[in-house]
Write a protein that holds these residues in place. Structure first.
Motif, PDB file in Angstrom:
ATOM      1  N   CYS A  21       0.828  -1.210   0.000  1.00  0.00           N
ATOM      2  CA  CYS A  21       0.000   0.000   0.000  1.00  0.00           C
ATOM      3  C   CYS A  21       0.859   1.254   0.000  1.00  0.00           C
ATOM      4  CB  CYS A  21      -0.934  -0.004   1.206  1.00  0.00           C
ATOM      5  SG  CYS A  21      -2.249  -1.231   1.095  1.00  0.00           S
ATOM      6  N   THR A  22       1.918   1.232   0.772  1.00  0.00           N
ATOM      7  CA  THR A  22       2.834   2.379   0.809  1.00  0.00           C
ATOM      8  C   THR A  22       3.474   2.600  -0.557  1.00  0.00           C
ATOM      9  OG1 THR A  22       3.291   2.062   3.157  1.00  0.00           O
ATOM     10  CG2 THR A  22       4.921   3.302   1.890  1.00  0.00           C
ATOM     11  N   THR A  23       3.923   1.524  -1.182  1.00  0.00           N
ATOM     12  CA  THR A  23       4.575   1.634  -2.489  1.00  0.00           C
ATOM     13  C   THR A  23       3.597   2.098  -3.558  1.00  0.00           C
ATOM     14  OG1 THR A  23       6.115  -0.115  -1.828  1.00  0.00           O
ATOM     15  CG2 THR A  23       5.993   0.405  -4.174  1.00  0.00           C
ATOM     16  N   TRP A  24       2.385   1.550  -3.544  1.00  0.00           N
ATOM     17  CA  TRP A  24       1.375   2.017  -4.492  1.00  0.00           C
ATOM     18  C   TRP A  24       1.042   3.483  -4.243  1.00  0.00           C
ATOM     19  CZ3 TRP A  24      -1.173  -3.257  -3.989  1.00  0.00           C
ATOM     20  CH2 TRP A  24      -1.067  -3.978  -5.180  1.00  0.00           C
ATOM     21  N   GLY A  25       1.069   3.895  -2.988  1.00  0.00           N
ATOM     22  CA  GLY A  25       0.834   5.300  -2.661  1.00  0.00           C
ATOM     23  C   GLY A  25       1.871   6.201  -3.305  1.00  0.00           C
ATOM     24  N   LEU A  26       3.127   5.761  -3.303  1.00  0.00           N
ATOM     25  CA  LEU A  26       4.191   6.531  -3.959  1.00  0.00           C
ATOM     26  C   LEU A  26       3.955   6.593  -5.470  1.00  0.00           C
ATOM     27  CD1 LEU A  26       7.279   5.158  -2.005  1.00  0.00           C
ATOM     28  CD2 LEU A  26       6.223   7.422  -1.772  1.00  0.00           C
ATOM     29  N   ALA A  27       3.490   5.493  -6.035  1.00  0.00           N
ATOM     30  CA  ALA A  27       3.179   5.483  -7.468  1.00  0.00           C
ATOM     31  C   ALA A  27       2.033   6.451  -7.767  1.00  0.00           C
ATOM     32  CB  ALA A  27       2.825   4.068  -7.927  1.00  0.00           C
ATOM     33  N   LEU A  28       1.057   6.507  -6.869  1.00  0.00           N
ATOM     34  CA  LEU A  28      -0.062   7.439  -7.062  1.00  0.00           C
ATOM     35  C   LEU A  28       0.388   8.892  -7.004  1.00  0.00           C
ATOM     36  CD1 LEU A  28      -3.021   5.860  -5.078  1.00  0.00           C
ATOM     37  CD2 LEU A  28      -2.910   6.295  -7.530  1.00  0.00           C
ATOM     38  N   ASP A  29       1.424   9.169  -6.219  1.00  0.00           N
ATOM     39  CA  ASP A  29       1.953  10.537  -6.166  1.00  0.00           C
ATOM     40  C   ASP A  29       2.372  11.021  -7.548  1.00  0.00           C
ATOM     41  OD1 ASP A  29       1.609  10.571  -3.415  1.00  0.00           O
ATOM     42  OD2 ASP A  29       3.726  10.162  -2.969  1.00  0.00           O
ATOM     43  N   ASP A  30       2.948  10.112  -8.335  1.00  0.00           N
ATOM     44  CA  ASP A  30       3.455  10.462  -9.661  1.00  0.00           C
ATOM     45  C   ASP A  30       2.416  10.295 -10.771  1.00  0.00           C
ATOM     46  OD1 ASP A  30       5.931  10.954  -8.528  1.00  0.00           O
ATOM     47  OD2 ASP A  30       6.687   8.936  -8.941  1.00  0.00           O
ATOM     48  N   TYR A  31       1.350   9.570 -10.492  1.00  0.00           N
ATOM     49  CA  TYR A  31       0.380   9.222 -11.531  1.00  0.00           C
ATOM     50  C   TYR A  31      -0.138  10.425 -12.331  1.00  0.00           C
ATOM     51  CZ  TYR A  31      -3.699   7.333 -13.879  1.00  0.00           C
ATOM     52  OH  TYR A  31      -4.620   6.997 -14.836  1.00  0.00           O
ATOM     53  N   PRO A  32      -0.524  11.529 -11.686  1.00  0.00           N
ATOM     54  CA  PRO A  32      -1.063  12.657 -12.480  1.00  0.00           C
ATOM     55  C   PRO A  32      -0.040  13.269 -13.446  1.00  0.00           C
ATOM     56  CG  PRO A  32      -1.626  12.908 -10.167  1.00  0.00           C
ATOM     57  CD  PRO A  32      -0.635  11.781 -10.259  1.00  0.00           C
ATOM     58  N   GLU A  64      -9.447   4.378  -1.635  1.00  0.00           N
ATOM     59  CA  GLU A  64     -10.209   5.634  -1.732  1.00  0.00           C
ATOM     60  C   GLU A  64      -9.377   6.745  -2.367  1.00  0.00           C
ATOM     61  OE1 GLU A  64     -13.435   5.919  -1.292  1.00  0.00           O
ATOM     62  OE2 GLU A  64     -13.448   3.789  -0.809  1.00  0.00           O
ATOM     63  N   ARG A  65      -8.113   6.811  -2.001  1.00  0.00           N
ATOM     64  CA  ARG A  65      -7.240   7.826  -2.598  1.00  0.00           C
ATOM     65  C   ARG A  65      -7.103   7.586  -4.102  1.00  0.00           C
ATOM     66  NH1 ARG A  65      -1.014   8.220  -2.433  1.00  0.00           N
ATOM     67  NH2 ARG A  65      -0.760  10.219  -3.464  1.00  0.00           N
ATOM     68  N   ALA A  66      -6.916   6.338  -4.480  1.00  0.00           N
ATOM     69  CA  ALA A  66      -6.757   6.008  -5.899  1.00  0.00           C
ATOM     70  C   ALA A  66      -8.024   6.340  -6.686  1.00  0.00           C
ATOM     71  CB  ALA A  66      -6.399   4.534  -6.050  1.00  0.00           C
ATOM     72  N   ARG A  67      -9.178   6.097  -6.089  1.00  0.00           N
ATOM     73  CA  ARG A  67     -10.446   6.435  -6.771  1.00  0.00           C
ATOM     74  C   ARG A  67     -10.514   7.924  -7.096  1.00  0.00           C
ATOM     75  NH1 ARG A  67     -15.547   3.153  -5.721  1.00  0.00           N
ATOM     76  NH2 ARG A  67     -16.344   5.173  -6.320  1.00  0.00           N
ATOM     77  N   ALA A  68      -9.922   8.745  -6.262  1.00  0.00           N
ATOM     78  CA  ALA A  68      -9.958  10.195  -6.480  1.00  0.00           C
ATOM     79  C   ALA A  68      -8.916  10.662  -7.497  1.00  0.00           C
ATOM     80  CB  ALA A  68      -9.736  10.916  -5.158  1.00  0.00           C
ATOM     81  N   ILE A  69      -7.881   9.848  -7.731  1.00  0.00           N
ATOM     82  CA  ILE A  69      -6.757  10.273  -8.581  1.00  0.00           C
ATOM     83  C   ILE A  69      -6.786   9.632  -9.960  1.00  0.00           C
ATOM     84  CG2 ILE A  69      -4.242  10.219  -8.810  1.00  0.00           C
ATOM     85  CD1 ILE A  69      -4.085  10.477  -5.760  1.00  0.00           C
ATOM     86  N   VAL A  70      -7.050   8.340 -10.002  1.00  0.00           N
ATOM     87  CA  VAL A  70      -6.986   7.575 -11.242  1.00  0.00           C
ATOM     88  C   VAL A  70      -8.175   7.919 -12.140  1.00  0.00           C
ATOM     89  CG1 VAL A  70      -7.011   5.223 -12.164  1.00  0.00           C
ATOM     90  CG2 VAL A  70      -5.672   5.743 -10.131  1.00  0.00           C
ATOM     91  N   ARG A  71      -7.941   7.903 -13.425  1.00  0.00           N
ATOM     92  CA  ARG A  71      -9.004   8.217 -14.385  1.00  0.00           C
ATOM     93  C   ARG A  71     -10.223   7.328 -14.115  1.00  0.00           C
ATOM     94  NH1 ARG A  71      -5.633   7.123 -19.116  1.00  0.00           N
ATOM     95  NH2 ARG A  71      -7.552   6.240 -19.951  1.00  0.00           N
TER      96      ARG A  71
END
Length: 77
Positions: A21-32, A64-71
């Motif tokens: 989860c932590t690692t995916w969170g870091l990936a989400l930081d860069d996703y946009p 929940e965070r990913a739902r708000a960020i990912v297309r």
């Protein structure tokens, strides 16, 4: 970013949910900042892989965070 998503998948497969989860969170930081079909696929896979674990606080927060960020079209219904 792709490498982080792959690492998270491997961490989850090894039973390290919180680390994944932590690692995916870091990936989400860069996703946009990234426009890549491969990354979109990894994010879509993340939803599928993390969904069975959403009762875990870290997993639910990530989901929940990913739902708000990912297309939106990548988020499973």
């Amino acid at each position: 970013m792709k490498e982080r998503a792959i690492l998270a998948e491997r961490q989850l497969a090894a039973g390290h949910l919180e680390a994944a989860c932590t690692t995916w969170g870091l990936a989400l930081d860069d996703y946009p900042l990234v426009n890549s079909g491969r990354i979109d696929k990894r994010m879509k896979d993340m939803f599928i892989l993390i969904r069975p674990h959403v009762r875990n606080h870290d997993a639910q927060t990530l989901y929940e965070r990913a739902r708000a960020i990912v297309r939106p079209e990548l988020v499973p219904a």
